[in-house]
Write an enzyme that holds these catalytic residues in place. Structure first.
Site, PDB file in Angstrom:
ATOM      1  N   ASP A   1       9.152  63.673  30.408  1.00 12.97           N
ATOM      2  CA  ASP A   1       8.596  64.425  29.287  1.00 12.97           C
ATOM      3  C   ASP A   1       7.133  64.049  29.127  1.00 12.97           C
ATOM      4  O   ASP A   1       6.733  62.919  29.435  1.00 12.97           O
ATOM      5  CB  ASP A   1       9.349  64.113  27.989  1.00 12.97           C
TER       6      ASP A   1
ATOM      7  N   ASP B   1      12.214  72.132  28.640  1.00 14.45           N
ATOM      8  CA  ASP B   1      12.661  72.148  27.247  1.00 14.45           C
ATOM      9  C   ASP B   1      12.105  73.367  26.513  1.00 14.45           C
ATOM     10  O   ASP B   1      12.806  74.023  25.739  1.00 14.45           O
ATOM     11  CB  ASP B   1      12.196  70.882  26.516  1.00 14.45           C
TER      12      ASP B   1
END
Length: 216
Positions: free
Chosen positions: A147, A181
């Site tokens: 991420d 995401d």
């Protein structure tokens, strides 16, 4: 070229584009930044490298192996569903939303399945590199998801009079996420806003669809 073929091509292009951008961004971060390194873009947008074992936006709740297997099964089910709605000639916007969700789920699966066997471990002060298959930091299906997008839009402190949280730090938006995401979130939000009825109809059995069509 018929309408069904065109919609199928568009769905494939959406998936390829999302996966390409997602994986290029993750591999760049993984091989150019040490864990917890941050690139300051603006006060409200930063590239902040973290890894997680869990769900979207860094949320962790269940075991890694179970999560990886669950993702693979879920992606398989979405693929079957996407092929069906393309063949049944649903609206292109609806198909594109499902393709976004599929691409996002697939992007994080790639991390979970392959990153552990192809990359060194990332940790503070150490930038990882690619290694021969099987010499990485984890076994097959146990890789961590990369991420990097961090938007601390509003930072501050709760006033002292605020119940329970008075005097504590306030931060919105604290989640750190990736392109995969984002694709899942955008796809789901668009489905709920514009295609909720279409989604419900598509999940009905053939008999129930025929009954509903006769009633219309």
């Amino acid at each position: 070229m018929n309408s069904t073929t065109k919609k199928g091509i568009i769905a494939v292009l959406v998936i390829i584009l999302v996966l390409l951008v997602d994986q290029v961004s993750k591999i760049w971060v993984k091989t150019h930044m040490a864990l917890y390194d941050m690139i300051h873009i603006t006060d409200w947008f930063k590239i902040y490298f973290v890894e997680n074992n869990g769900m979207a936006f860094g949320i962790e709740a269940i075991g890694k192996l179970f999560l990886s297997l669950f993702r693979i099964i879920a992606v398989g089910a979405i693929i079957v569903y996407l092929i069906r709605i393309v063949k049944e000639n649903y609206k292109i916007g609806f198909i594109a939303c499902i393709a976004l969700v599929l691409a996002g789920a697939s992007g994080n699966i790639i991390d979970s399945v392959f990153y552990g066997v192809f990359f060194q471990a990332s940790y503070p002060g150490h930038v990882a590199s690619v290694v021969p298959f099987g010499e990485g930091y984890a076994s097959f299906l146990h890789g961590k998801v990369v991420d990097m997008f961090y938007f601390p839009i509003i930072e501050g402190t709760y006033p002292n009079w605020f119940p329970v949280l008075g005097g504590k730090e306030f931060l919105f938006f604290r989640f750190i996420f990736n392109i995969a995401d984002s694709a899942i979130s955008v796809g789901v939000v668009l489905l709920l806003i514009f295609y909720r009825k279409t989604l419900s109809y598509s999940l009905l059995s053939k008999k129930d669809k025929e009954k509903l069509d006769r009633e219309r």
